[in-house]
Write a protein that holds these residues in place. Structure first.
Motif, PDB file in Angstrom:
ATOM      1  N   PRO A   1       0.847  -1.198   0.000  1.00  9.32           N
ATOM      2  CA  PRO A   1       0.000   0.000   0.000  1.00  9.32           C
ATOM      3  C   PRO A   1       0.880   1.244   0.000  1.00  9.32           C
ATOM      4  O   PRO A   1       2.021   1.214   0.482  1.00  9.32           O
ATOM      5  CB  PRO A   1      -0.789  -0.115   1.302  1.00  9.32           C
ATOM      6  N   MET A   2       0.361   2.336  -0.542  1.00  3.77           N
ATOM      7  CA  MET A   2       1.210   3.525  -0.664  1.00  3.77           C
ATOM      8  C   MET A   2       0.377   4.781  -0.608  1.00  3.77           C
ATOM      9  O   MET A   2      -0.848   4.759  -0.782  1.00  3.77           O
ATOM     10  CB  MET A   2       1.988   3.470  -1.984  1.00  3.77           C
ATOM     11  N   VAL A   3       1.074   5.877  -0.395  1.00  2.00           N
ATOM     12  CA  VAL A   3       0.537   7.217  -0.597  1.00  2.00           C
ATOM     13  C   VAL A   3       1.374   7.838  -1.712  1.00  2.00           C
ATOM     14  O   VAL A   3       2.601   7.890  -1.607  1.00  2.00           O
ATOM     15  CB  VAL A   3       0.623   8.072   0.684  1.00  2.00           C
ATOM     16  N   ILE A   4       0.703   8.255  -2.785  1.00  7.98           N
ATOM     17  CA  ILE A   4       1.385   8.880  -3.912  1.00  7.98           C
ATOM     18  C   ILE A   4       1.336  10.389  -3.736  1.00  7.98           C
ATOM     19  O   ILE A   4       0.288  10.956  -3.406  1.00  7.98           O
ATOM     20  CB  ILE A   4       0.722   8.481  -5.237  1.00  7.98           C
ATOM     21  N   SER A   5       2.462  11.028  -3.949  1.00  9.34           N
ATOM     22  CA  SER A   5       2.510  12.482  -3.824  1.00  9.34           C
ATOM     23  C   SER A   5       3.402  13.054  -4.917  1.00  9.34           C
ATOM     24  O   SER A   5       4.267  12.361  -5.461  1.00  9.34           O
ATOM     25  CB  SER A   5       3.033  12.882  -2.443  1.00  9.34           C
ATOM     26  N   TYR A   6       3.180  14.305  -5.232  1.00  6.46           N
ATOM     27  CA  TYR A   6       4.055  14.992  -6.176  1.00  6.46           C
ATOM     28  C   TYR A   6       3.817  16.487  -6.052  1.00  6.46           C
ATOM     29  O   TYR A   6       2.696  16.935  -5.786  1.00  6.46           O
ATOM     30  CB  TYR A   6       3.797  14.563  -7.629  1.00  6.46           C
ATOM     31  N   ARG A   7       4.905  17.216  -6.222  1.00  2.33           N
ATOM     32  CA  ARG A   7       4.814  18.680  -6.215  1.00  2.33           C
ATOM     33  C   ARG A   7       5.804  19.202  -7.255  1.00  2.33           C
ATOM     34  O   ARG A   7       6.974  18.834  -7.248  1.00  2.33           O
ATOM     35  CB  ARG A   7       5.141  19.235  -4.831  1.00  2.33           C
TER      36      ARG A   7
ATOM     37  N   ASN B   1      -3.252   3.504  -9.833  1.00  2.92           N
ATOM     38  CA  ASN B   1      -4.644   3.917  -9.949  1.00  2.92           C
ATOM     39  C   ASN B   1      -5.107   3.914 -11.400  1.00  2.92           C
ATOM     40  O   ASN B   1      -6.233   3.511 -11.703  1.00  2.92           O
ATOM     41  CB  ASN B   1      -4.823   5.306  -9.340  1.00  2.92           C
ATOM     42  N   ILE B   2      -4.234   4.352 -12.304  1.00  2.00           N
ATOM     43  CA  ILE B   2      -4.582   4.343 -13.729  1.00  2.00           C
ATOM     44  C   ILE B   2      -4.847   2.915 -14.205  1.00  2.00           C
ATOM     45  O   ILE B   2      -5.831   2.644 -14.902  1.00  2.00           O
ATOM     46  CB  ILE B   2      -3.458   4.992 -14.556  1.00  2.00           C
ATOM     47  N   LEU B   3      -3.987   1.981 -13.823  1.00  2.00           N
ATOM     48  CA  LEU B   3      -4.122   0.598 -14.280  1.00  2.00           C
ATOM     49  C   LEU B   3      -5.297  -0.109 -13.620  1.00  2.00           C
ATOM     50  O   LEU B   3      -5.923  -0.978 -14.234  1.00  2.00           O
ATOM     51  CB  LEU B   3      -2.824  -0.159 -14.022  1.00  2.00           C
ATOM     52  N   CYS B   4      -5.609   0.240 -12.387  1.00  2.00           N
ATOM     53  CA  CYS B   4      -6.758  -0.348 -11.692  1.00  2.00           C
ATOM     54  C   CYS B   4      -8.048   0.409 -11.979  1.00  2.00           C
ATOM     55  O   CYS B   4      -9.126  -0.044 -11.561  1.00  2.00           O
ATOM     56  CB  CYS B   4      -6.508  -0.381 -10.184  1.00  2.00           C
ATOM     57  N   ARG B   5      -7.937   1.561 -12.664  1.00  2.00           N
ATOM     58  CA  ARG B   5      -9.096   2.384 -13.026  1.00  2.00           C
ATOM     59  C   ARG B   5      -9.884   2.816 -11.803  1.00  2.00           C
ATOM     60  O   ARG B   5     -11.112   2.884 -11.807  1.00  2.00           O
ATOM     61  CB  ARG B   5     -10.017   1.645 -14.011  1.00  2.00           C
ATOM     62  N   ASP B   6      -9.171   3.133 -10.712  1.00  2.00           N
ATOM     63  CA  ASP B   6      -9.838   3.515  -9.472  1.00  2.00           C
ATOM     64  C   ASP B   6      -8.799   4.148  -8.545  1.00  2.00           C
ATOM     65  O   ASP B   6      -7.590   3.904  -8.689  1.00  2.00           O
ATOM     66  CB  ASP B   6     -10.453   2.282  -8.799  1.00  2.00           C
ATOM     67  N   PHE B   7      -9.260   4.918  -7.579  1.00  2.00           N
ATOM     68  CA  PHE B   7      -8.363   5.453  -6.560  1.00  2.00           C
ATOM     69  C   PHE B   7      -8.134   4.381  -5.498  1.00  2.00           C
ATOM     70  O   PHE B   7      -8.652   4.454  -4.389  1.00  2.00           O
ATOM     71  CB  PHE B   7      -8.954   6.721  -5.941  1.00  2.00           C
ATOM     72  N   VAL B   8      -7.333   3.372  -5.839  1.00  2.00           N
ATOM     73  CA  VAL B   8      -7.054   2.304  -4.870  1.00  2.00           C
ATOM     74  C   VAL B   8      -6.056   2.756  -3.826  1.00  2.00           C
ATOM     75  O   VAL B   8      -5.975   2.181  -2.739  1.00  2.00           O
ATOM     76  CB  VAL B   8      -6.565   1.018  -5.566  1.00  2.00           C
ATOM     77  N   VAL B   9      -5.251   3.785  -4.141  1.00  2.00           N
ATOM     78  CA  VAL B   9      -4.339   4.395  -3.169  1.00  2.00           C
ATOM     79  C   VAL B   9      -4.506   5.906  -3.269  1.00  2.00           C
ATOM     80  O   VAL B   9      -4.850   6.438  -4.329  1.00  2.00           O
ATOM     81  CB  VAL B   9      -2.868   3.996  -3.409  1.00  2.00           C
ATOM     82  N   PRO B  10      -4.281   6.632  -2.170  1.00  2.00           N
ATOM     83  CA  PRO B  10      -4.487   8.088  -2.202  1.00  2.00           C
ATOM     84  C   PRO B  10      -3.414   8.811  -2.987  1.00  2.00           C
ATOM     85  O   PRO B  10      -2.247   8.407  -3.014  1.00  2.00           O
ATOM     86  CB  PRO B  10      -4.446   8.483  -0.717  1.00  2.00           C
ATOM     87  N   GLU B  11      -3.820   9.901  -3.630  1.00  2.00           N
ATOM     88  CA  GLU B  11      -2.909  10.791  -4.339  1.00  2.00           C
ATOM     89  C   GLU B  11      -3.010  12.179  -3.705  1.00  2.00           C
ATOM     90  O   GLU B  11      -4.082  12.785  -3.694  1.00  2.00           O
ATOM     91  CB  GLU B  11      -3.293  10.885  -5.823  1.00  2.00           C
ATOM     92  N   LEU B  12      -1.904  12.660  -3.170  1.00  2.00           N
ATOM     93  CA  LEU B  12      -1.853  13.977  -2.545  1.00  2.00           C
ATOM     94  C   LEU B  12      -0.850  14.817  -3.335  1.00  2.00           C
ATOM     95  O   LEU B  12       0.363  14.640  -3.211  1.00  2.00           O
ATOM     96  CB  LEU B  12      -1.448  13.862  -1.076  1.00  2.00           C
ATOM     97  N   LEU B  13      -1.381  15.709  -4.156  1.00  2.00           N
ATOM     98  CA  LEU B  13      -0.565  16.434  -5.126  1.00  2.00           C
ATOM     99  C   LEU B  13      -0.614  17.936  -4.863  1.00  2.00           C
ATOM    100  O   LEU B  13      -1.594  18.463  -4.325  1.00  2.00           O
ATOM    101  CB  LEU B  13      -1.068  16.151  -6.544  1.00  2.00           C
ATOM    102  N   GLN B  14       0.450  18.612  -5.265  1.00  2.00           N
ATOM    103  CA  GLN B  14       0.561  20.065  -5.213  1.00  2.00           C
ATOM    104  C   GLN B  14       0.176  20.616  -3.835  1.00  2.00           C
ATOM    105  O   GLN B  14       0.826  20.300  -2.860  1.00  2.00           O
ATOM    106  CB  GLN B  14      -0.269  20.690  -6.322  1.00  2.00           C
ATOM    107  N   SER B  15      -0.900  21.385  -3.724  1.00  3.58           N
ATOM    108  CA  SER B  15      -1.241  22.011  -2.442  1.00  3.58           C
ATOM    109  C   SER B  15      -1.673  20.990  -1.397  1.00  3.58           C
ATOM    110  O   SER B  15      -1.663  21.283  -0.195  1.00  3.58           O
ATOM    111  CB  SER B  15      -2.347  23.050  -2.646  1.00  3.58           C
TER     112      SER B  15
END
Length: 379
Positions: A284-290, A312-326
């Motif tokens: 399991p993971m938390v994806i982030s990018y800034r 998430n793209i390959l599973c076609r769902d938010f199976v793990v959280p994405e916390l981006l930019q702000s």
């Protein structure tokens, strides 16, 4: 053709890894092949002749590319002149589409056969790029199963070869063995921290990720952290960690990202290929990018999908959280990591999804890619 000559360009660490695996299979088929161009350590280890190092192309984002644009264009011009003067049998562009597709178009127009390895993310953004791909490439090697059908609709020849990482990464990673190797406690909760492989990513993410780790450590004293550092950037990562805040139980290792992912329970990962590696390790993971505000403002309107992270793209769902930019704030990152560790059932559920994904992506990639290259060579 017993002694074919190939030119290749890989623009960053992930492309270097992909090209290295294919070079193994190509040398098994053509032991006396010649190969040169732009590559990294994995390609160099296979006797590839790097005329320029891959690091020269490893910049990300519009703002970052602009600062290096003159040098990158000069390298591409010099490489084109060299290849037109001493023509390879096939040119293979490995990822790096902004660099490779323009070069491939020029080489193909001059009669040199071209293969592009890794379909650009036309399904995520830049759908118009498919026409450029059609002009540039005799053949595209696809690493995701839905891509050949999409390309066929636009008249682009392609082959699904699977993702080479799916063959390299075991279906059931040895967590206990990885922890022994890295000197991590057997019974602790371990979080892998992967801020990225580029200098710009290290500057954007490391302090933020380590602050999140320190916050999580305050909440869960049994938590340890492991950060696999790209060797060239390890000194800078260590400097950021010393400046703090950072967790007390932090192990920074040279390379060994796969060992870190095998050892961990959950990961905090900068968006990119490392997110797919994390999924293949069933973590399991938390994806982030800034990134810079300019890069984000230019990219956001072009994005065609609701997801950024590859799992998430390959599973076609938010199976793990994405916390981006702000939203890439240390407190939000720490909270998302803590929620994983507090939810064993949720962790098991996403691990099952990642096992199914692994099975879909696992093929004999290097051999399938070499088969396709051989057909282009013979055409």
């Amino acid at each position: 053709m017993p002694h074919p000559r190939f030119a290749m360009v890989a623009g960053e660490a992930s492309g270097d890894l992909l090209a290295g695996h294919v070079l193994d299979a190509m040398r098994a088929r053509w032991p006396e092949l010649g190969a040169g161009g732009i590559g990294g350590a994995q390609m160099d280890a296979r006797h590839f002749l790097s005329w320029w190092p891959a690091e020269k192309l490893a910049v990300s984002g519009y703002a970052e590319v602009l600062r290096h644009l003159r040098e990158i264009l000069r390298i591409r011009d010099d490489l084109r002149h060299r290849l037109l003067a001493d023509r390879p049998d096939v040119f293979i562009g490995v990822d790096a589409p902004d660099f490779n597709l323009g070069l491939e178009s020029q080489l193909r127009a001059a009669g040199i056969k071209t293969v592009h390895f890794v379909c650009p993310s036309i399904w995520a953004w830049r759908m118009k790029r498919v026409e450029k791909l059609k002009r540039a490439c005799d053949h595209v090697l696809c690493i995701f199963p839905f891509e050949p059908e999409l390309l066929a609709r636009h008249g682009v020849a392609s082959t699904y070869v699977g993702h080479p990482l799916a063959s390299v990464i075991p279906m059931e990673p040895d967590q206990a063995g990885a922890r022994r190797k890295l000197g991590l406690p057997a019974d602790a909760k371990v979080v892998a921290v992967l801020p990225g492989s580029r200098a710009s990513e290290i500057e954007a993410h490391t302090a933020r990720f380590l602050k999140a780790a320190a916050m999580l450590e305050k909440q869960r004293g049994d938590t340890w952290f492991v950060l696999p550092a790209v060797p060239a950037l390890q000194a800078r990562i260590g400097e950021i960690a010393r400046r703090g805040p950072a967790p007390r139980h932090l192990t920074i290792v040279t390379g060994q990202s796969h060992a870190a992912l095998a050892a961990c329970d959950v990961a905090l990962v900068a968006s990119g290929t490392a997110t797919l590696e994390t999924a293949l390790f069933k973590r399991p993971m938390v994806i982030s990018y800034r990134t810079s505000w300019l890069t984000y403002a230019l990219m956001k309107p072009r994005h065609l999908l609701p997801w950024v992270g590859l799992p998430n793209i390959l599973c076609r769902d938010f199976v793990v959280p994405e916390l981006l930019q702000s939203n890439a704030k240390p407190d939000l990152l720490a909270r998302a990591l803590g929620e994983w560790l507090a939810s064993p059932d949720r962790m098991r559920s996403v691990q099952e999804k990642f096992r199914a994904l692994h099975a879909d992506l696992k093929r004999d990639t290097a051999t399938l890619a070499t088969d396709a290259i051989e057909k282009v060579l013979a055409s």
